[in-house]
Scaffold this active site. Sequence first.
Site, short mmCIF file in Angstrom:
data_model
loop_
_atom_site.label_atom_id
_atom_site.label_comp_id
_atom_site.label_asym_id
_atom_site.label_seq_id
_atom_site.Cartn_x
_atom_site.Cartn_y
_atom_site.Cartn_z
CB SER A 252 -0.09 -5.83 12.72
OG SER A 252 -0.36 -4.53 12.26
CE LYS A 253 4.97 -6.16 5.26
NZ LYS A 253 6.41 -6.10 5.20
NE ARG A 254 -4.31 -4.41 8.52
CZ ARG A 254 -5.14 -4.88 9.46
NH1 ARG A 254 -5.79 -4.06 10.25
NH2 ARG A 254 -5.32 -6.17 9.60
#
Length: 481
Positions: A252-254
Amino acid sequence: MTIRSRFAPSPTGYMHIGNLRTALYEYLIAKNAGGSFILRIEDTDQERFVEGAVDVVYETLKDVGLIHDEGPDKGGAFGPYIQSERLPLYKEYADKLVDLKGAHYCFCSAEELEEKKQAAEKQGKAFKFDDPCKHLSLEEARERIKNGEKYTVRQTIDPFKKTTFIDEVYGRITVENKTLDEGILLKSDGYPTYNFANVIDDHLMNITHVIRGNEYLSSTPKYNLMYEAFGWNIPTYIHLPPIMKDAHNKLSKRNGDASFQDLKAKGYLTEAIVNYIALLGWNPKTEQEIFSMEELIKNFNIQGINKAPAIFDIEKLKWINGVYIRNMSLEDFHKKALPYYEKAIKRKLDLETLSKVLQPRVNVLSEIIDLVDFFDEMPDYDLEMYCHKKMKTDLDITRKVLPVALELLQDKKAFESLEAMHEALMTLPEKMGLKNGQVLWPIRTALTGKQFTAGGATEAAYLLGQEETLARLKKAIEKVG
Ligand code: GLU
């Protein structure tokens, strides 16, 4: 039946690798059967609005070659293709669903709900909202709406039934309706939730195959209850397993993981990324690993989609990228490499030859920087670098080799071409009674000061040119003493 699949991104400003894989599979499933691939922009979450984010979607799809047949920029018979332009439709169908007893008007405020939630928490109970508005008569509810009261539309679910459906990847799934929550379908501001909009849009846009991440699998029975209430056909469901960073964490980008844009910026080629993500969750059941888009369209099949999560393996992507680099024409490679040369080299250099040297050696374009940064300036290096066990060389040998090389390279002819340089240097081992490595390693080190560079002594000397080569050799001779 003509297959119609859709890509329905919520524009975030970047293309997550998982979303791109979803888009790719949607495209492949449609095109494999000669069907249509539709783009729908899901922008109903206005809090998450990002300026320019829709353009990122268009640009990515274009770059990757996923050409949609219908969409906001192309039109089509089932538009509008942007959800925020479809608000009257959602309202109309929400009212219809209320009439059909698949939904009800709810006048509870968010604050009231929060209070109930907290009260349940205090008592240590799992919270399940039992909406009192469900029991209002339709007349009463309509009267309150007429009087200007704020309301939402909530799904109404019969808790005593079960819902069963088939997913092409996960098989037959049955859930007890009492486990499903009666969530909001239409918010008080008139915007639909995903849970409602996806059903209305997929039906009105004649979508036959819904392909999406498996985080939607658990809500799918709720969607099916709506399809049933409307009396609509349920689409074919293909839920995809997640792409994982490792055994426990999703990509995930997070978590700081790469988006398509990040991978491009790191020097991965579009075709290689597409090829790799096609295999992230799909097993072609042959040994073949390199697929062009045409081959993917031809070979892709739903049966080959894995149920198990896929782990994103950057080494594998690097390897595939390397294969694509090797398969490019030298001209194309040169064009792609130029921006990296511009960043790392100010000196005048025969860049075409540099490309010839690099193309067989790099897997990712960004590796170029580290392989060529010695051209402008000799890096600081340790004398230890001259001692190389495998090359069977050391400082004593270096002290003998460098002056002989300096002498040899006074001859301009050696600098006429890579081949001429190679021939000239290869006279040294025999002349000095040494092995190739014992001669070439010291020269390479004296010219580059690095363990890993574009090519070896031959390439470094030829590309640096006579003046710089002789100057570096002289300096190195002083350094080794
Ligand atoms: N807008 C949703 C998302 O970006 C789409 C899910 C779907 O394909 O139905 O996750």
